[in-house]
Design an enzyme around this catalytic site. Structure first.
Site, short mmCIF file in Angstrom:
data_model
loop_
_atom_site.label_atom_id
_atom_site.label_comp_id
_atom_site.label_asym_id
_atom_site.label_seq_id
_atom_site.Cartn_x
_atom_site.Cartn_y
_atom_site.Cartn_z
N LYS A 1 0.88 -1.17 0.00
CA LYS A 1 0.00 0.00 0.00
C LYS A 1 0.91 1.22 0.00
CE LYS A 1 -1.73 2.96 2.03
NZ LYS A 1 -1.58 4.40 1.65
N GLU B 1 9.68 1.21 10.87
CA GLU B 1 10.70 2.26 10.70
C GLU B 1 9.93 3.57 10.82
OE1 GLU B 1 13.78 -0.51 10.05
OE2 GLU B 1 13.70 1.59 10.64
N CYS C 1 14.12 10.60 6.91
CA CYS C 1 13.96 10.22 8.33
C CYS C 1 15.28 10.27 9.07
CB CYS C 1 13.40 8.81 8.42
SG CYS C 1 14.51 7.63 7.65
N GLU D 1 9.60 16.39 15.37
CA GLU D 1 10.04 16.15 14.00
C GLU D 1 9.32 17.11 13.06
OE1 GLU D 1 8.60 12.67 11.72
OE2 GLU D 1 10.71 12.23 11.41
#
Ligand code: NAD
Ligand code: 6OD
Length: 480
Positions: free
Chosen positions: A178, A254, A288, A384
């Site tokens: 997906k 992750e 990331c 973040e």
């Protein structure tokens, strides 16, 4: 106008939902396609195909056969290199140079590394003494887990999706991918490559859609899915873990990060600035592993601020700096640009939106930005942002730098810059992250364990570590 279809059981299909959603080009906001939205019906079909593949010719292939097929897929990606570059540039708006030299080659590399690993990693055996003196032999074998749900983010679509699909298939599983709703292109194109390479129908499936109440949500809840591997935001990981708990399915995550760079006064400034120039601004900061917190030993502080300012101001939005992925994400990044000033930051450079040529004015552009002067409690220092920005903070001791770098719930990566390698090894062992670079950044050996601690993830990918997730290790004891 592109139409992005699902890829189920070896064929492209619109599905039955009748719903599509728009795909806009990040560089100018233009509508460039429609993506068919998959729902429960499409996920059911994909699971059916993936399960059937587990009992068909795919299950009878040897490890060597699968390894050869993984190489054929890698060769197929290389053969259609320009198509993958074009698809990913259309999806993300990022510069061609980054695609050609970094992100797209990793698609092929990910299949090649696991074509090797799956053939060369031994399993254990033990000669076991027994009271009758004749002994027993214990040995382990690896079997595929079965059907793996693969849910991917938009920031490095081909790289991150194949980082999961390659080991999953090399180990004999079937997958249902997906992709992010923002980046449907390369996952769809890979379906053509799978067919051309001779991967049996049902082994690789793609269903487009969103998260909750759409393809993503149904995939994580489907009882026919044996495990879920996900890369994305930490809060999404929490939701997926709850869904996976039903049926007790294994997860590999992750997730997000708030990574520090630690620069000591003895660092090679050129090496440091080259690495930080990438770790802060590459992919418009949408990496990331990127650096949003820069810790500099005080004697080097002014020189490093000046040097990184120069790197930021040398970037040319539209040429060497791409846009953010969406209007929504740009609003998020700009909200942090405002928060930083509200919380007392000095803006060294950037802090707003660049003036773009008319034809790009509809894109999701922001200025590369550097701040100093914020307190450690500032939201910009702790949350973040996932944009081309960083805050630079001085420190006065190794202990202070380690404590500040560890003052976060995340634990993905760090980069340490010093000529004193004893100190580099010592500090690397103290910073609580999964991945540390010394005098470098994003230098990757695909055999190494990749993953984060705390809110940055669960499990490790890479080399044999991927095999731990994508296979079930079974022990067999034979009485001699
Ligand atoms: N640790 C890593 O290796 C790594 C790599 C890349 C990106 N990331 C992280 O990913 C984030 C950016 O990517 P994003 O915005 O696409 O993340 P996201 O979590 O918003 O979405 C990721 C994927 O999950 C799907 N999804 C969302 N909610 C879901 C649900 N409830 N059930 C099932 N699927 C769901 C989305 O449709 C998308 O395909 C950042 O936080 C970044 O740090 C981490
Ligand atoms: N997973 C990897 C990179 C992650 C990039 C994050 O944005 C990799 O290099 O294997």
């Amino acid at each position: 106008m592109a139409h992005f279809q699902h890829f189920i059981d070896g064929t492209f299909t619109h599905g039955t939902s009748g719903r599509t959603f728009p795909k806009y080009r990040p560089s100018d906001g233009a509508l460039i396609g429609h993506v068919h939205e998959g729902g429960r019906a499409e996920i059911d079909l994909a699971v059916q195909a993936a399960r059937a593949a587990q009992k068909g010719p795919w299950a009878r292939l040897t490890v060597d056969d699968r390894s050869d097929l993984m190489r054929a897929v890698a060769d197929g990606i290389v053969r259609r290199f320009d198509d993958f570059v074009a698809a990913e540039m259309a999806d993300t708006g990022q510069p061609r140079s980054m695609m050609e030299h970094a992100f797209i080659p990793r698609g092929a590399a990910n299949f090649r590394i696991f074509a090797d690993v799956v053939k060369n990693v031994a399993t254990e055996s033990f000669q076991t003494p027994t009271p009758d003196g004749r002994g027993a032999l214990n040995y382990a074998i690896r079997k595929p887990k079965g059907v793996i749900g693969v849910i991917c983010p938009w920031n490095a679509p081909l790289l991150l999706m194949t980082w999961k699909v390659a080991p999953a298939l090399a180990c004999g599983n079937s997958v249902i991918v997906k992709p992010s709703e923002e980046t449907p292109g390369t996952a769809t194109l890979l379906g053509e490559v799978m067919n051309d390479a001779g991967v049996p129908a049902g082994v690789y499936n793609v269903v487009h859609g969103f998260g909750p109440d759409s393809a993503g949500g149904y995939l994580t809840q489907h009882p026919g899915v044996d495990a879920i591997t996900f890369t994305g935001e930490t809060r999404t990981g929490t939701a997926i873990m709850q869904a996976a708990a039903h049926g007790l399915r294994d997860v590999s995550f992750e997730l997000g990060g708030k990574n520090s760079a630690i620069v000591f006064a003895d660092a090679d400034l050129d090496v440091t600035l080259e690495a930080l120039g990438r770790s802060v601004f590459l992919n418009c900061g949408q990496v990331c592993l990127g650096t949003e917190r820069v810790l500099v030993e005080r004697p080097l502080f002014e020189a490093l601020v000046a040097g990184l300012k120069e790197k930021a101001e040398a970037l040319r939005p539209g040429a060497t700096l791409g846009p953010l992925i969406s209007a929504e994400h740009r609003e998020k990044v700009l909200s942090y640009y405002e928060k930083a000033v509200a919380e007392g930051a000095s803006v060294v450079t950037g802090g707003g939106v660049p003036t773009m040529p008319e034809e790009l004015s509809g894109g999701h552009w922001v200025q590369p930005t550097i701040w100093t002067g914020l307190a450690d409690e500032a939201s910009v220092w702790n949350e973040e942002i996932f944009g081309p920005c960083c805050h630079i903070r001085p420190f006065d001791s190794e202990e202070e730098a380690i404590a500040v770098a560890n003052a976060t719930d995340y634990g993905l990566s760090t980069a340490i810059f010093t000529r004193d390698l004893s100190r580099a090894h010592r500090v690397a062992a103290e910073v609580d992250v999964g991945i540390t670079w010394v005098n470098s950044w994003f230098l990757r050996d695909l055999r190494t364990p990749f993953g984060g601690t705390g809110h940055s993830g669960i499990g490790r990918e890479g080399g044999v570590h991927s095999l731990e997730f994508y296979t079930e290790l079974r022990n067999i004891c034979v009485k001699l």
